[in-house]
Design a protein around this motif. Structure first.
Motif, PDB file in Angstrom:
ATOM      1  N   PHE A  93       2.721 -14.752  -3.532  1.00  0.00           N
ATOM      2  CA  PHE A  93       2.651 -13.482  -3.996  1.00  0.00           C
ATOM      3  C   PHE A  93       1.595 -13.005  -4.670  1.00  0.00           C
ATOM      4  CE2 PHE A  93       7.922 -13.368  -3.887  1.00  0.00           C
ATOM      5  CZ  PHE A  93       7.812 -13.572  -2.750  1.00  0.00           C
ATOM      6  N   ASN A  94       0.854 -14.116  -5.326  1.00  0.00           N
ATOM      7  CA  ASN A  94      -0.310 -13.871  -6.189  1.00  0.00           C
ATOM      8  C   ASN A  94      -1.334 -14.712  -5.659  1.00  0.00           C
ATOM      9  OD1 ASN A  94       0.382 -11.921  -7.809  1.00  0.00           O
ATOM     10  ND2 ASN A  94       1.565 -13.379  -9.176  1.00  0.00           N
ATOM     11  N   ALA A 117       1.762  -9.002  -4.277  1.00  0.00           N
ATOM     12  CA  ALA A 117       2.612  -9.567  -2.999  1.00  0.00           C
ATOM     13  C   ALA A 117       2.181  -8.471  -1.839  1.00  0.00           C
ATOM     14  CB  ALA A 117       4.042  -9.602  -3.016  1.00  0.00           C
ATOM     15  N   ASP A 118       1.776  -9.306  -0.693  1.00  0.00           N
ATOM     16  CA  ASP A 118       1.112  -8.620   0.620  1.00  0.00           C
ATOM     17  C   ASP A 118       1.864  -7.244   1.061  1.00  0.00           C
ATOM     18  OD1 ASP A 118      -0.809 -10.535   0.612  1.00  0.00           O
ATOM     19  OD2 ASP A 118      -0.143 -11.655   2.262  1.00  0.00           O
ATOM     20  N   ALA A 119       3.190  -7.470   1.394  1.00  0.00           N
ATOM     21  CA  ALA A 119       3.829  -6.311   1.889  1.00  0.00           C
ATOM     22  C   ALA A 119       3.989  -5.381   0.852  1.00  0.00           C
ATOM     23  CB  ALA A 119       5.217  -6.768   2.449  1.00  0.00           C
ATOM     24  N   LEU A 156       6.878   0.015  -6.877  1.00  0.00           N
ATOM     25  CA  LEU A 156       5.770  -0.074  -6.403  1.00  0.00           C
ATOM     26  C   LEU A 156       4.720   0.507  -7.447  1.00  0.00           C
ATOM     27  CD1 LEU A 156       6.276   0.539  -2.398  1.00  0.00           C
ATOM     28  CD2 LEU A 156       6.448  -1.570  -3.958  1.00  0.00           C
ATOM     29  N   LEU A 157       3.387   0.214  -7.212  1.00  0.00           N
ATOM     30  CA  LEU A 157       2.290   0.850  -8.025  1.00  0.00           C
ATOM     31  C   LEU A 157       1.352   1.223  -6.966  1.00  0.00           C
ATOM     32  CD1 LEU A 157       1.973  -2.080 -10.974  1.00  0.00           C
ATOM     33  CD2 LEU A 157       3.117   0.048 -10.816  1.00  0.00           C
ATOM     34  N   ALA A 158       1.066   2.386  -7.153  1.00  0.00           N
ATOM     35  CA  ALA A 158       0.290   2.897  -5.936  1.00  0.00           C
ATOM     36  C   ALA A 158      -1.135   2.411  -5.720  1.00  0.00           C
ATOM     37  CB  ALA A 158       0.046   4.450  -6.126  1.00  0.00           C
ATOM     38  N   ASN A 159      -1.596   2.019  -4.791  1.00  0.00           N
ATOM     39  CA  ASN A 159      -2.840   1.057  -4.392  1.00  0.00           C
ATOM     40  C   ASN A 159      -3.079   0.020  -5.293  1.00  0.00           C
ATOM     41  OD1 ASN A 159      -3.255   4.562  -4.236  1.00  0.00           O
ATOM     42  ND2 ASN A 159      -4.269   3.390  -2.530  1.00  0.00           N
ATOM     43  N   HIS A 160      -2.001  -0.718  -5.622  1.00  0.00           N
ATOM     44  CA  HIS A 160      -1.885  -1.969  -6.649  1.00  0.00           C
ATOM     45  C   HIS A 160      -1.009  -2.807  -6.214  1.00  0.00           C
ATOM     46  CE1 HIS A 160      -2.403  -2.899 -11.282  1.00  0.00           C
ATOM     47  NE2 HIS A 160      -2.497  -3.901 -10.482  1.00  0.00           N
ATOM     48  N   GLY A 161       0.131  -2.846  -6.440  1.00  0.00           N
ATOM     49  CA  GLY A 161       1.223  -3.714  -6.353  1.00  0.00           C
ATOM     50  C   GLY A 161       2.543  -3.531  -6.842  1.00  0.00           C
ATOM     51  N   MET A 162       3.413  -4.410  -7.377  1.00  0.00           N
ATOM     52  CA  MET A 162       4.471  -4.142  -7.544  1.00  0.00           C
ATOM     53  C   MET A 162       5.243  -4.604  -8.996  1.00  0.00           C
ATOM     54  SD  MET A 162       5.959  -7.365  -7.651  1.00  0.00           S
ATOM     55  CE  MET A 162       8.019  -6.965  -7.357  1.00  0.00           C
ATOM     56  N   ILE A 163       6.255  -4.140  -9.437  1.00  0.00           N
ATOM     57  CA  ILE A 163       6.696  -4.651 -10.733  1.00  0.00           C
ATOM     58  C   ILE A 163       8.257  -4.717 -10.595  1.00  0.00           C
ATOM     59  CG2 ILE A 163       7.708  -3.658 -13.101  1.00  0.00           C
ATOM     60  CD1 ILE A 163       5.125  -4.412 -13.189  1.00  0.00           C
ATOM     61  N   ALA A 164       8.809  -5.884 -11.074  1.00  0.00           N
ATOM     62  CA  ALA A 164      10.210  -6.273 -11.233  1.00  0.00           C
ATOM     63  C   ALA A 164      10.497  -6.645 -12.742  1.00  0.00           C
ATOM     64  CB  ALA A 164      10.543  -7.296 -10.248  1.00  0.00           C
ATOM     65  N   ILE A 165      11.919  -6.146 -12.892  1.00  0.00           N
ATOM     66  CA  ILE A 165      12.081  -6.373 -14.288  1.00  0.00           C
ATOM     67  C   ILE A 165      13.661  -6.981 -14.366  1.00  0.00           C
ATOM     68  CG2 ILE A 165      10.876  -4.371 -15.287  1.00  0.00           C
ATOM     69  CD1 ILE A 165      13.343  -2.825 -15.613  1.00  0.00           C
ATOM     70  N   GLN A 188      13.932 -13.059  -8.716  1.00  0.00           N
ATOM     71  CA  GLN A 188      14.694 -13.032  -7.556  1.00  0.00           C
ATOM     72  C   GLN A 188      14.620 -11.556  -7.140  1.00  0.00           C
ATOM     73  OE1 GLN A 188      16.154 -15.161  -5.757  1.00  0.00           O
ATOM     74  NE2 GLN A 188      15.763 -17.080  -7.078  1.00  0.00           N
ATOM     75  N   THR A 189      14.296 -10.657  -7.896  1.00  0.00           N
ATOM     76  CA  THR A 189      14.012  -9.265  -7.630  1.00  0.00           C
ATOM     77  C   THR A 189      12.818  -9.096  -7.004  1.00  0.00           C
ATOM     78  OG1 THR A 189      15.621  -8.580  -9.312  1.00  0.00           O
ATOM     79  CG2 THR A 189      13.832  -6.979  -8.670  1.00  0.00           C
ATOM     80  N   THR A 190      11.689  -9.918  -7.319  1.00  0.00           N
ATOM     81  CA  THR A 190      10.695  -9.844  -6.793  1.00  0.00           C
ATOM     82  C   THR A 190      10.644 -10.340  -5.369  1.00  0.00           C
ATOM     83  OG1 THR A 190       9.529 -10.147  -8.838  1.00  0.00           O
ATOM     84  CG2 THR A 190       7.970 -10.851  -7.028  1.00  0.00           C
ATOM     85  N   VAL A 191      11.503 -11.405  -5.010  1.00  0.00           N
ATOM     86  CA  VAL A 191      11.462 -11.856  -3.746  1.00  0.00           C
ATOM     87  C   VAL A 191      12.330 -10.932  -2.817  1.00  0.00           C
ATOM     88  CG1 VAL A 191      12.657 -13.871  -2.462  1.00  0.00           C
ATOM     89  CG2 VAL A 191      11.506 -14.397  -4.527  1.00  0.00           C
ATOM     90  N   LYS A 192      13.066 -10.616  -3.449  1.00  0.00           N
ATOM     91  CA  LYS A 192      13.995  -9.400  -2.593  1.00  0.00           C
ATOM     92  C   LYS A 192      13.264  -8.170  -2.083  1.00  0.00           C
ATOM     93  CE  LYS A 192      18.072  -8.932  -3.908  1.00  0.00           C
ATOM     94  NZ  LYS A 192      19.344  -8.638  -4.853  1.00  0.00           N
ATOM     95  N   LEU A 193      12.277  -7.653  -3.029  1.00  0.00           N
ATOM     96  CA  LEU A 193      11.543  -6.607  -2.839  1.00  0.00           C
ATOM     97  C   LEU A 193      10.397  -6.705  -1.641  1.00  0.00           C
ATOM     98  CD1 LEU A 193      10.712  -3.547  -3.482  1.00  0.00           C
ATOM     99  CD2 LEU A 193       9.389  -4.344  -5.289  1.00  0.00           C
ATOM    100  N   GLU A 194       9.888  -7.962  -2.036  1.00  0.00           N
ATOM    101  CA  GLU A 194       8.772  -8.273  -0.786  1.00  0.00           C
ATOM    102  C   GLU A 194       9.258  -8.689   0.306  1.00  0.00           C
ATOM    103  OE1 GLU A 194       4.950  -9.665   0.859  1.00  0.00           O
ATOM    104  OE2 GLU A 194       5.646  -8.058  -0.571  1.00  0.00           O
ATOM    105  N   THR A 195      10.535  -9.224   0.427  1.00  0.00           N
ATOM    106  CA  THR A 195      11.068  -9.449   1.852  1.00  0.00           C
ATOM    107  C   THR A 195      11.379  -8.053   2.527  1.00  0.00           C
ATOM    108  OG1 THR A 195      12.263 -11.531   1.198  1.00  0.00           O
ATOM    109  CG2 THR A 195      13.092 -10.332   2.908  1.00  0.00           C
ATOM    110  N   LEU A 196      12.126  -6.982   1.602  1.00  0.00           N
ATOM    111  CA  LEU A 196      12.416  -5.741   2.244  1.00  0.00           C
ATOM    112  C   LEU A 196      11.401  -4.962   2.683  1.00  0.00           C
ATOM    113  CD1 LEU A 196      15.515  -4.892  -0.022  1.00  0.00           C
ATOM    114  CD2 LEU A 196      15.633  -5.503   2.304  1.00  0.00           C
TER     115      LEU A 196
END
Length: 216
Positions: free
Chosen positions: A23-24, A96-98, A152-161, A170-178
């Motif tokens: 993911f990183n 994370a790529d997706a 998601l962060l436009a042109n950047h990446g993602m955030i999970a809390i 686990q939220t990070t994993v779920k978001l990247e998978t979906l």
């Protein structure tokens, strides 16, 4: 399962797990955990090969550095999120790529799959673009996280809390998978989206639909 009895070790373990998942890469991404008197956050230039518990940086609620080291350039964003959402104790930011691919399209993750409801609503929003490392990025992320556990962060990446590092992980994993599955579906055609009424039914089964309550 991440053991938070020793928070510095737990943060280091989280960074290692994120890198193991791919993911990183390099020094991208950062992790923070709320503590009494502010937060512990990964330092600038951190990755799984050079991070130790001693290198984590204590930043107080006003942005003052209370320990040695230089905090991640995204500390403003982490501080803003923790301040805005008292039920969140952990913040994970990855490239994370997706998620990055979807964020570069400036598209939300829509209700193509019922599991999107697990993030708190009918979609995972894409925050408006803001320059990395700025207070404006923190404001943008806070806006996109309203009643959600990820964005998601436009042109950047993602955030999970999450309430815990494990929940945020686990939220990070779920978001990247979906996000990956949604992009795969787009290669074939336009995915059918579940209606709001169905997403609300599913969300109530998760117990957090539209409430801003965090799992874990």
């Amino acid at each position: 399962m991440i053991n938070e009895n020793n928070l510095p070790n737990a943060i280091v373990e989280t960074v290692s797990r994120l890198q193991d998942k791919g993911f990183n890469h390099g020094n991208s991404g950062n992790v923070s955990r709320r503590i009494s008197g502010g937060m512990l956050i990964t330092p600038t230039g951190a990755n799984s090969s050079n991070l130790t518990p001693e290198r984590l940086v204590h930043v107080d609620p006003h942005g003052a550095v209370m320990s040695e080291g230089i905090p991640s350039s995204e500390w403003h964003m982490h501080a803003a999120i923790l301040d805005a959402y008292p039920t969140a104790n952990a913040v994970i930011h990855t490239h994370a790529d997706a998620c990055v691919a979807l964020a570069c399209l400036r598209k939300p993750l829509p209700s193509f799959h019922y599991m999107v409801a697990a993030f708190g609503g009918t979609d995972v929003r894409c925050a408006r673009y803001a320059t990395f490392g700025t207070t404006d990025l923190g404001t943008s992320a806070v806006e996109a996280l309203k009643d959600r556990t990820a964005c998601l962060l436009a042109n950047h990446g993602m955030i999970a809390i999450g309430k815990t590092l494990e929940a945020a992980f686990q939220t990070t994993v779920k978001l990247e998978t979906l996000a990956r599955q949604y992009l795969m579906a787009l290669q074939v055609g336009e995915p059918a989206l579940l209606p709001e009424a169905e997403m609300e039914r599913v969300g109530k089964r998760y117990g957090n639909y539209g409430t801003g309550l965090l799992p874990g």
